[in-house]
Write an enzyme that holds these catalytic residues in place. Structure first.
Site, short mmCIF file in Angstrom:
data_model
loop_
_atom_site.label_atom_id
_atom_site.label_comp_id
_atom_site.label_asym_id
_atom_site.label_seq_id
_atom_site.Cartn_x
_atom_site.Cartn_y
_atom_site.Cartn_z
N ARG A 1 -10.24 5.28 4.71
CA ARG A 1 -9.73 4.57 3.54
C ARG A 1 -10.33 3.17 3.49
O ARG A 1 -10.26 2.43 4.47
CB ARG A 1 -8.20 4.45 3.60
CG ARG A 1 -7.46 5.78 3.85
CD ARG A 1 -7.28 6.59 2.60
NE ARG A 1 -6.63 7.87 2.88
CZ ARG A 1 -5.30 8.07 2.88
NH1 ARG A 1 -4.49 7.05 2.61
NH2 ARG A 1 -4.80 9.26 3.12
N SER B 1 3.85 11.80 2.83
CA SER B 1 4.12 12.03 1.41
C SER B 1 3.97 13.52 1.15
O SER B 1 2.94 14.11 1.51
CB SER B 1 3.12 11.26 0.53
OG SER B 1 3.44 9.90 0.47
N ARG C 1 -2.04 0.38 8.43
CA ARG C 1 -3.04 0.46 7.35
C ARG C 1 -4.43 0.28 7.94
O ARG C 1 -5.00 -0.80 7.95
CB ARG C 1 -2.74 -0.63 6.30
CG ARG C 1 -3.37 -0.35 4.94
CD ARG C 1 -2.95 -1.40 3.93
NE ARG C 1 -1.53 -1.37 3.67
CZ ARG C 1 -0.92 -0.55 2.83
NH1 ARG C 1 -1.62 0.33 2.15
NH2 ARG C 1 0.39 -0.60 2.65
N GLU D 1 6.55 4.30 5.35
CA GLU D 1 6.07 5.64 5.00
C GLU D 1 5.28 6.26 6.14
O GLU D 1 4.42 5.61 6.74
CB GLU D 1 5.19 5.55 3.75
CG GLU D 1 4.60 6.89 3.34
CD GLU D 1 3.36 6.75 2.46
OE1 GLU D 1 2.55 7.68 2.45
OE2 GLU D 1 3.20 5.69 1.81
N ARG E 1 0.56 6.31 12.56
CA ARG E 1 1.88 5.77 12.23
C ARG E 1 2.96 6.39 13.10
O ARG E 1 3.97 5.75 13.41
CB ARG E 1 2.18 6.00 10.74
CG ARG E 1 1.26 5.19 9.83
CD ARG E 1 1.67 5.24 8.38
NE ARG E 1 0.77 4.41 7.57
CZ ARG E 1 1.04 3.96 6.36
NH1 ARG E 1 2.22 4.26 5.79
NH2 ARG E 1 0.17 3.23 5.68
#
Length: 435
Positions: A268, A358, A283, A355, A396
Protein backbone atom coordinates in the site's frame (compact mmCIF):
# COMPACT_ATOMS: atom_id res chain seq x y z
CA UNK A 1 -19.50 -1.74 -12.09
CA UNK A 2 -23.13 -0.70 -11.92
CA UNK A 3 -25.76 -1.86 -14.40
CA UNK A 4 -26.65 1.04 -16.72
CA UNK A 5 -30.10 -0.47 -17.21
CA UNK A 6 -30.78 -0.27 -13.45
CA UNK A 7 -29.71 3.38 -13.42
CA UNK A 8 -31.71 4.23 -16.54
CA UNK A 9 -34.92 2.61 -15.27
CA UNK A 10 -34.56 3.79 -11.64
CA UNK A 11 -32.84 7.14 -12.03
CA UNK A 12 -34.30 8.91 -8.98
CA UNK A 13 -33.60 5.88 -6.77
CA UNK A 14 -30.03 5.62 -8.13
CA UNK A 15 -29.43 9.34 -7.46
CA UNK A 16 -30.69 8.98 -3.89
CA UNK A 17 -28.56 5.89 -3.23
CA UNK A 18 -25.34 7.25 -4.70
CA UNK A 19 -25.79 10.67 -3.10
CA UNK A 20 -25.08 8.93 0.21
CA UNK A 21 -21.72 7.97 -1.27
CA UNK A 22 -20.82 11.46 -2.43
CA UNK A 23 -21.97 11.20 -6.05
CA UNK A 24 -23.65 14.31 -7.44
CA UNK A 25 -26.98 13.82 -9.27
CA UNK A 26 -25.60 15.66 -12.32
CA UNK A 27 -23.14 12.82 -12.88
CA UNK A 28 -26.00 10.38 -13.34
CA UNK A 29 -27.90 12.86 -15.53
CA UNK A 30 -24.84 13.08 -17.76
CA UNK A 31 -24.50 9.28 -17.80
CA UNK A 32 -28.15 8.73 -18.76
CA UNK A 33 -27.98 11.42 -21.47
CA UNK A 34 -24.92 9.73 -22.99
CA UNK A 35 -26.65 6.38 -22.80
CA UNK A 36 -29.75 7.77 -24.56
CA UNK A 37 -27.62 9.20 -27.39
CA UNK A 38 -25.73 5.92 -27.68
CA UNK A 39 -28.90 3.84 -27.94
CA UNK A 40 -30.44 6.31 -30.40
CA UNK A 41 -27.36 6.17 -32.63
CA UNK A 42 -27.25 2.37 -32.32
CA UNK A 43 -30.91 2.01 -33.38
CA UNK A 44 -30.36 4.36 -36.33
CA UNK A 45 -27.28 2.41 -37.39
CA UNK A 46 -29.12 -0.91 -37.10
CA UNK A 47 -32.04 0.40 -39.19
CA UNK A 48 -29.65 1.60 -41.88
CA UNK A 49 -27.86 -1.74 -41.85
CA UNK A 50 -31.19 -3.53 -42.28
CA UNK A 51 -32.05 -1.15 -45.15
CA UNK A 52 -28.65 -1.80 -46.74
CA UNK A 53 -29.16 -5.54 -46.54
CA UNK A 54 -32.55 -5.30 -48.24
CA UNK A 55 -31.32 -2.95 -50.95
CA UNK A 56 -28.23 -5.12 -51.48
CA UNK A 57 -30.52 -8.05 -52.28
CA UNK A 58 -32.43 -5.88 -54.79
CA UNK A 59 -29.18 -4.68 -56.37
CA UNK A 60 -28.01 -8.28 -56.74
CA UNK A 61 -31.33 -9.23 -58.34
CA UNK A 62 -31.17 -6.23 -60.71
CA UNK A 63 -27.66 -7.20 -61.78
CA UNK A 64 -28.81 -10.72 -62.51
CA UNK A 65 -31.55 -9.26 -64.74
CA UNK A 66 -29.06 -6.86 -66.39
CA UNK A 67 -31.06 -3.89 -65.02
CA UNK A 68 -29.53 -0.51 -64.13
CA UNK A 69 -28.72 -0.41 -60.37
CA UNK A 70 -26.31 2.56 -60.42
CA UNK A 71 -28.63 4.91 -58.50
CA UNK A 72 -29.26 2.31 -55.78
CA UNK A 73 -25.53 1.60 -55.53
CA UNK A 74 -24.77 5.32 -55.14
CA UNK A 75 -27.42 5.63 -52.44
CA UNK A 76 -25.96 2.66 -50.59
CA UNK A 77 -22.54 4.29 -50.65
CA UNK A 78 -24.09 7.24 -48.81
CA UNK A 79 -25.84 4.85 -46.42
CA UNK A 80 -22.55 3.03 -45.81
CA UNK A 81 -20.87 6.32 -44.97
CA UNK A 82 -23.67 7.18 -42.52
CA UNK A 83 -23.37 3.73 -40.90
CA UNK A 84 -19.62 4.16 -40.51
CA UNK A 85 -20.14 7.57 -38.89
CA UNK A 86 -22.85 6.22 -36.56
CA UNK A 87 -20.75 3.20 -35.54
CA UNK A 88 -17.91 5.54 -34.64
CA UNK A 89 -20.33 7.71 -32.65
CA UNK A 90 -21.65 4.64 -30.80
CA UNK A 91 -18.10 3.56 -29.92
CA UNK A 92 -17.20 7.03 -28.65
CA UNK A 93 -20.37 7.29 -26.57
CA UNK A 94 -19.83 3.77 -25.22
CA UNK A 95 -16.33 4.80 -24.15
CA UNK A 96 -17.67 7.91 -22.38
CA UNK A 97 -20.36 5.84 -20.68
CA UNK A 98 -17.88 3.25 -19.43
CA UNK A 99 -15.54 6.02 -18.23
CA UNK A 100 -18.27 7.27 -15.89
CA UNK A 101 -19.53 3.82 -14.87
CA UNK A 102 -16.04 2.64 -13.91
CA UNK A 103 -15.76 5.54 -11.47
CA UNK A 104 -19.14 5.12 -9.76
CA UNK A 105 -19.17 3.17 -6.46
CA UNK A 106 -21.49 0.30 -5.66
CA UNK A 107 -25.05 0.96 -4.48
CA UNK A 108 -25.14 0.79 -0.67
CA UNK A 109 -27.41 -1.74 0.99
CA UNK A 110 -30.65 -0.44 2.52
CA UNK A 111 -29.38 -1.48 5.97
CA UNK A 112 -26.20 0.64 5.78
CA UNK A 113 -25.93 3.58 8.20
CA UNK A 114 -26.15 6.77 6.15
CA UNK A 115 -23.39 9.31 6.65
CA UNK A 116 -20.32 10.83 4.99
CA UNK A 117 -17.59 9.35 7.18
CA UNK A 118 -16.62 6.91 9.93
CA UNK A 119 -18.31 8.96 12.65
CA UNK A 120 -21.62 7.57 11.33
CA UNK A 121 -20.57 3.93 11.66
CA UNK A 122 -22.75 1.84 13.95
CA UNK A 123 -21.57 -0.71 16.48
CA UNK A 124 -23.29 -4.07 16.00
CA UNK A 125 -21.84 -6.18 18.85
CA UNK A 126 -18.84 -6.66 21.12
CA UNK A 127 -16.95 -9.73 22.24
CA UNK A 128 -15.15 -9.78 25.61
CA UNK A 129 -14.28 -6.79 27.76
CA UNK A 130 -11.32 -4.51 26.95
CA UNK A 131 -8.11 -5.74 28.56
CA UNK A 132 -7.32 -3.98 31.86
CA UNK A 133 -3.92 -3.52 33.51
CA UNK A 134 -2.75 -2.46 36.96
CA UNK A 135 -0.01 -0.46 35.28
CA UNK A 136 0.36 1.77 32.22
CA UNK A 137 0.50 -0.63 29.24
CA UNK A 138 3.17 -0.10 26.60
CA UNK A 139 2.46 0.48 22.92
CA UNK A 140 3.35 -2.46 20.69
CA UNK A 141 6.12 -0.50 18.97
CA UNK A 142 7.83 0.06 22.32
CA UNK A 143 7.32 -3.56 23.34
CA UNK A 144 8.71 -4.79 20.03
CA UNK A 145 11.74 -2.52 20.27
CA UNK A 146 12.45 -3.32 23.94
CA UNK A 147 12.17 -7.07 23.27
CA UNK A 148 14.35 -6.65 20.16
CA UNK A 149 11.81 -8.52 18.01
CA UNK A 150 10.78 -5.56 15.80
CA UNK A 151 13.31 -3.22 14.18
CA UNK A 152 12.01 -0.15 12.40
CA UNK A 153 15.35 1.68 12.34
CA UNK A 154 17.08 -1.03 10.31
CA UNK A 155 14.12 -1.25 7.93
CA UNK A 156 14.16 2.51 7.44
CA UNK A 157 17.88 2.30 6.59
CA UNK A 158 17.40 -0.56 4.14
CA UNK A 159 14.01 0.47 2.69
CA UNK A 160 12.13 3.51 4.00
CA UNK A 161 9.76 4.57 6.75
CA UNK A 162 6.79 2.26 7.40
CA UNK A 163 8.76 -0.93 6.84
CA UNK A 164 9.92 -3.29 9.59
CA UNK A 165 12.17 -6.24 10.35
CA UNK A 166 10.69 -9.06 12.43
CA UNK A 167 13.42 -10.87 14.40
CA UNK A 168 13.65 -14.07 16.41
CA UNK A 169 10.47 -14.63 18.43
CA UNK A 170 8.88 -11.74 16.51
CA UNK A 171 9.35 -13.54 13.19
CA UNK A 172 8.14 -16.78 14.78
CA UNK A 173 5.05 -15.00 16.15
CA UNK A 174 4.21 -13.53 12.74
CA UNK A 175 4.59 -16.94 11.10
CA UNK A 176 2.53 -18.59 13.86
CA UNK A 177 -0.29 -16.09 13.34
CA UNK A 178 -0.67 -16.60 9.60
CA UNK A 179 -0.27 -20.40 9.80
CA UNK A 180 -2.93 -20.45 12.50
CA UNK A 181 -5.25 -18.35 10.31
CA UNK A 182 -4.76 -20.58 7.27
CA UNK A 183 -5.34 -23.77 9.27
CA UNK A 184 -8.51 -22.37 10.82
CA UNK A 185 -9.84 -21.10 7.49
CA UNK A 186 -9.21 -24.38 5.67
CA UNK A 187 -10.89 -26.25 8.52
CA UNK A 188 -13.93 -24.03 7.89
CA UNK A 189 -14.14 -25.17 4.26
CA UNK A 190 -11.93 -22.63 2.47
CA UNK A 191 -9.52 -23.87 -0.18
CA UNK A 192 -6.02 -22.49 0.31
CA UNK A 193 -4.46 -20.79 -2.71
CA UNK A 194 -0.99 -19.32 -3.29
CA UNK A 195 -1.45 -16.38 -5.64
CA UNK A 196 0.82 -14.19 -7.79
CA UNK A 197 1.93 -10.96 -6.12
CA UNK A 198 1.88 -9.01 -9.40
CA UNK A 199 -1.31 -8.53 -11.41
CA UNK A 200 -2.22 -6.75 -14.65
CA UNK A 201 -4.46 -3.75 -15.15
CA UNK A 202 -7.47 -5.85 -16.16
CA UNK A 203 -7.28 -7.61 -12.79
CA UNK A 204 -7.01 -4.33 -10.88
CA UNK A 205 -10.01 -3.02 -12.81
CA UNK A 206 -11.93 -6.25 -12.27
CA UNK A 207 -11.92 -5.84 -8.49
CA UNK A 208 -12.40 -2.07 -8.56
CA UNK A 209 -8.96 -0.72 -7.63
CA UNK A 210 -8.48 0.75 -11.13
CA UNK A 211 -9.05 3.26 -12.57
CA UNK A 212 -10.08 5.22 -9.47
CA UNK A 213 -7.31 4.30 -7.01
CA UNK A 214 -4.12 4.21 -9.07
CA UNK A 215 -2.32 6.41 -6.52
CA UNK A 216 -2.81 3.85 -3.75
CA UNK A 217 -0.66 1.11 -5.31
CA UNK A 218 2.89 0.40 -6.50
CA UNK A 219 3.30 -0.21 -10.22
CA UNK A 220 6.39 -2.05 -11.45
CA UNK A 221 8.77 -0.37 -13.89
CA UNK A 222 11.03 -2.67 -15.90
CA UNK A 223 13.44 -1.00 -18.27
CA UNK A 224 13.92 -4.23 -20.21
CA UNK A 225 10.24 -4.58 -21.04
CA UNK A 226 8.47 -1.30 -20.26
CA UNK A 227 5.27 -2.18 -22.16
CA UNK A 228 4.65 -5.23 -20.00
CA UNK A 229 5.90 -3.57 -16.84
CA UNK A 230 3.39 -0.75 -17.04
CA UNK A 231 0.69 -3.37 -16.85
CA UNK A 232 1.87 -5.03 -13.62
CA UNK A 233 1.04 -3.85 -10.11
CA UNK A 234 2.01 -5.18 -6.69
CA UNK A 235 -1.16 -6.47 -5.08
CA UNK A 236 -2.76 -4.38 -2.31
CA UNK A 237 -4.53 -7.53 -1.08
CA UNK A 238 -4.94 -11.17 -2.18
CA UNK A 239 -8.55 -10.28 -2.97
CA UNK A 240 -7.33 -9.09 -6.39
CA UNK A 241 -5.77 -12.34 -7.65
CA UNK A 242 -8.34 -14.50 -5.85
CA UNK A 243 -11.38 -12.81 -7.42
CA UNK A 244 -9.73 -12.49 -10.82
CA UNK A 245 -8.95 -16.20 -10.87
CA UNK A 246 -12.55 -16.47 -12.07
CA UNK A 247 -12.48 -13.46 -14.42
CA UNK A 248 -14.24 -14.22 -17.70
CA UNK A 249 -15.39 -17.65 -16.48
CA UNK A 250 -18.81 -19.28 -16.48
CA UNK A 251 -18.96 -21.47 -13.38
CA UNK A 252 -21.23 -24.48 -13.00
CA UNK A 253 -23.83 -23.34 -10.47
CA UNK A 254 -23.53 -26.69 -8.72
CA UNK A 255 -20.04 -25.67 -7.59
CA UNK A 256 -21.20 -22.53 -5.78
CA UNK A 257 -20.44 -21.24 -3.24
CA UNK A 258 -16.67 -21.24 -3.79
CA UNK A 259 -14.61 -20.30 -0.72
CA UNK A 260 -10.89 -19.55 -1.08
CA UNK A 261 -8.23 -18.21 1.28
CA UNK A 262 -4.67 -17.02 0.75
CA UNK A 263 -1.71 -15.60 2.59
CA UNK A 264 -0.02 -12.89 0.58
CA UNK A 265 2.07 -9.79 0.96
CA UNK A 266 0.07 -6.59 0.64
CA UNK A 267 1.57 -3.40 -0.70
CA UNK A 268 0.00 0.00 0.00
CA UNK A 269 1.40 3.40 -0.92
CA UNK A 270 -0.83 4.91 1.79
CA UNK A 271 -1.45 7.97 -0.37
CA UNK A 272 -3.16 10.67 1.67
CA UNK A 273 -2.23 9.16 5.05
CA UNK A 274 0.63 11.53 5.88
CA UNK A 275 0.95 11.92 9.63
CA UNK A 276 -1.41 9.04 10.45
CA UNK A 277 -0.13 5.98 12.36
CA UNK A 278 3.49 6.78 11.61
CA UNK A 279 4.63 4.43 14.39
CA UNK A 280 3.98 0.75 14.72
CA UNK A 281 2.39 -1.97 12.61
CA UNK A 282 -0.98 -0.36 11.90
CA UNK A 283 -0.27 1.43 8.61
CA UNK A 284 2.65 -0.17 6.74
CA UNK A 285 3.73 0.00 3.11
CA UNK A 286 4.24 -3.78 3.12
CA UNK A 287 2.55 -6.32 5.36
CA UNK A 288 1.09 -9.80 5.25
CA UNK A 289 -2.58 -10.59 5.24
CA UNK A 290 -4.69 -13.73 5.10
CA UNK A 291 -7.65 -13.07 2.82
CA UNK A 292 -10.98 -14.88 2.46
CA UNK A 293 -13.02 -14.64 -0.76
CA UNK A 294 -16.42 -16.09 -1.60
CA UNK A 295 -18.01 -16.46 -5.05
CA UNK A 296 -21.71 -17.20 -4.56
CA UNK A 297 -25.17 -17.13 -6.08
CA UNK A 298 -26.94 -13.77 -5.65
CA UNK A 299 -29.66 -15.20 -3.42
CA UNK A 300 -27.02 -16.48 -0.97
CA UNK A 301 -24.74 -13.46 -0.66
CA UNK A 302 -26.27 -11.80 2.42
CA UNK A 303 -26.21 -15.05 4.37
CA UNK A 304 -22.63 -15.59 3.21
CA UNK A 305 -21.64 -12.11 4.44
CA UNK A 306 -22.71 -13.13 7.94
CA UNK A 307 -20.79 -16.42 7.58
CA UNK A 308 -17.69 -14.57 6.37
CA UNK A 309 -17.84 -12.13 9.28
CA UNK A 310 -18.24 -14.96 11.79
CA UNK A 311 -15.25 -16.74 10.23
CA UNK A 312 -13.10 -13.67 10.93
CA UNK A 313 -14.57 -13.26 14.43
CA UNK A 314 -13.78 -16.91 15.19
CA UNK A 315 -10.06 -16.17 14.73
CA UNK A 316 -10.10 -13.28 17.21
CA UNK A 317 -12.09 -15.31 19.71
CA UNK A 318 -9.64 -18.22 19.59
CA UNK A 319 -6.81 -15.72 20.17
CA UNK A 320 -8.73 -14.21 23.11
CA UNK A 321 -8.56 -10.68 21.70
CA UNK A 322 -11.42 -8.32 22.64
CA UNK A 323 -13.11 -6.79 19.60
CA UNK A 324 -16.25 -5.16 18.30
CA UNK A 325 -18.14 -5.42 15.00
CA UNK A 326 -19.06 -2.17 13.28
CA UNK A 327 -21.37 -1.60 10.29
CA UNK A 328 -19.73 0.99 8.05
CA UNK A 329 -21.61 4.06 6.91
CA UNK A 330 -22.28 4.74 3.24
CA UNK A 331 -19.45 7.28 3.19
CA UNK A 332 -16.90 5.03 4.91
CA UNK A 333 -17.49 1.75 3.05
CA UNK A 334 -15.13 0.76 0.26
CA UNK A 335 -15.77 1.69 -3.37
CA UNK A 336 -16.83 -1.85 -4.33
CA UNK A 337 -18.86 -2.77 -1.26
CA UNK A 338 -22.62 -2.77 -0.84
CA UNK A 339 -22.23 -3.53 2.87
CA UNK A 340 -19.16 -3.83 5.09
CA UNK A 341 -18.64 -5.01 8.64
CA UNK A 342 -15.35 -3.92 10.20
CA UNK A 343 -13.88 -5.95 13.04
CA UNK A 344 -12.02 -3.65 15.40
CA UNK A 345 -9.63 -5.16 17.94
CA UNK A 346 -8.92 -3.56 21.32
CA UNK A 347 -5.52 -1.83 21.58
CA UNK A 348 -4.84 -1.11 25.28
CA UNK A 349 -1.99 1.39 24.84
CA UNK A 350 -4.13 3.50 22.51
CA UNK A 351 -7.22 2.93 24.67
CA UNK A 352 -9.34 2.34 21.60
CA UNK A 353 -10.48 -0.21 19.02
CA UNK A 354 -8.61 -0.40 15.71
CA UNK A 355 -9.67 -2.07 12.46
CA UNK A 356 -8.23 -5.54 11.94
CA UNK A 357 -10.64 -6.93 9.33
CA UNK A 358 -13.17 -5.69 6.78
CA UNK A 359 -15.81 -8.14 5.56
CA UNK A 360 -17.71 -6.95 2.50
CA UNK A 361 -20.49 -8.05 0.18
CA UNK A 362 -19.72 -6.58 -3.24
CA UNK A 363 -22.95 -8.02 -4.75
CA UNK A 364 -22.54 -8.19 -8.57
CA UNK A 365 -20.33 -5.07 -8.75
CA UNK A 366 -17.02 -6.89 -9.22
CA UNK A 367 -18.61 -9.75 -11.15
CA UNK A 368 -19.92 -7.33 -13.79
CA UNK A 369 -16.52 -5.67 -14.15
CA UNK A 370 -14.70 -9.01 -14.31
CA UNK A 371 -17.50 -10.94 -16.05
CA UNK A 372 -17.68 -13.70 -13.44
CA UNK A 373 -20.80 -15.71 -14.23
CA UNK A 374 -22.45 -19.02 -13.45
CA UNK A 375 -24.89 -21.29 -15.25
CA UNK A 376 -28.00 -22.09 -13.23
CA UNK A 377 -29.97 -25.34 -13.23
CA UNK A 378 -32.08 -24.04 -16.14
CA UNK A 379 -29.00 -23.33 -18.21
CA UNK A 380 -29.26 -19.54 -17.86
CA UNK A 381 -26.02 -17.60 -17.45
CA UNK A 382 -26.08 -15.05 -14.62
CA UNK A 383 -23.61 -12.85 -12.75
CA UNK A 384 -22.29 -14.18 -9.44
CA UNK A 385 -21.90 -12.15 -6.27
CA UNK A 386 -18.44 -11.80 -4.68
CA UNK A 387 -17.46 -11.26 -1.05
CA UNK A 388 -14.13 -10.64 0.61
CA UNK A 389 -12.80 -10.36 4.13
CA UNK A 390 -9.50 -10.13 5.98
CA UNK A 391 -8.90 -13.26 7.92
CA UNK A 392 -6.91 -11.40 9.33
CA UNK A 393 -4.36 -8.61 8.79
CA UNK A 394 -1.32 -10.34 10.27
CA UNK A 395 0.74 -7.34 11.41
CA UNK A 396 -2.20 -5.76 13.18
CA UNK A 397 -2.88 -9.08 14.88
CA UNK A 398 0.73 -9.21 16.11
CA UNK A 399 0.33 -5.64 17.41
CA UNK A 400 -2.88 -6.59 19.25
CA UNK A 401 -1.25 -9.68 20.77
CA UNK A 402 1.75 -7.70 22.01
CA UNK A 403 -0.43 -5.07 23.65
CA UNK A 404 -3.12 -7.33 25.11
CA UNK A 405 -0.78 -10.10 26.31
CA UNK A 406 2.01 -7.91 27.71
CA UNK A 407 3.26 -8.37 31.24
CA UNK A 408 4.52 -5.75 33.68
CA UNK A 409 8.11 -7.02 33.35
CA UNK A 410 8.03 -6.28 29.61
CA UNK A 411 7.59 -9.87 28.44
CA UNK A 412 4.62 -11.03 26.37
CA UNK A 413 2.59 -14.16 27.05
CA UNK A 414 1.94 -16.27 23.96
CA UNK A 415 -1.80 -16.92 23.37
CA UNK A 416 -2.62 -20.55 23.97
CA UNK A 417 -3.92 -21.07 20.42
CA UNK A 418 -0.50 -20.10 18.99
CA UNK A 419 1.74 -22.17 21.26
CA UNK A 420 1.69 -25.27 19.01
CA UNK A 421 2.90 -23.00 16.17
CA UNK A 422 5.71 -21.56 18.36
CA UNK A 423 7.34 -24.83 19.40
CA UNK A 424 5.58 -24.69 22.77
CA UNK A 425 6.89 -21.21 23.66
CA UNK A 426 4.70 -19.66 26.35
CA UNK A 427 6.41 -16.30 26.79
CA UNK A 428 8.33 -13.91 24.56
CA UNK A 429 11.42 -12.51 26.27
CA UNK A 430 14.12 -10.16 25.04
CA UNK A 431 16.12 -11.34 22.05
CA UNK A 432 19.91 -10.96 21.93
CA UNK A 433 20.96 -7.64 20.43
CA UNK A 434 23.46 -7.81 17.56
CA UNK A 435 24.80 -4.30 17.92
Amino acid sequence: MLDIKVIRENLDWAKEKLATRGIKPEQLDELVAIDAKRREAMVEAENLKAERNEVSKKIAAAKREKADASEAIANMREVGAKIKKLDKEVDELQEKQEYILLRLPNFPADSDPIGPDESYNEEVRRWSEPTKFDYQPKAHWDLGTDLNILDWDAASKVSAARFVYYKGAGALLERAVYNFFLDENTSEGYTEVITPSLVNNDSMQGTGQFPKFTEDVYTIVDNDDPEVARNLTLIPTAEVPLVNYFRGDIIDGKNLPINVTALSPAFRSEAGSAGRDTRGLIRMHEFRKVEMVKVVKPEDSWKELENLTHNAEHLLQKLGLPYRVVALSTGDASFTSAKTYDLEVWMPAQDTYREISSCSNCTDFQARRAQIRYRDEDGKVKLTHTLNGSGLAVGRTVAAILENYQNEDGTVTVPEALRPYMHGMTKITQEVKWH
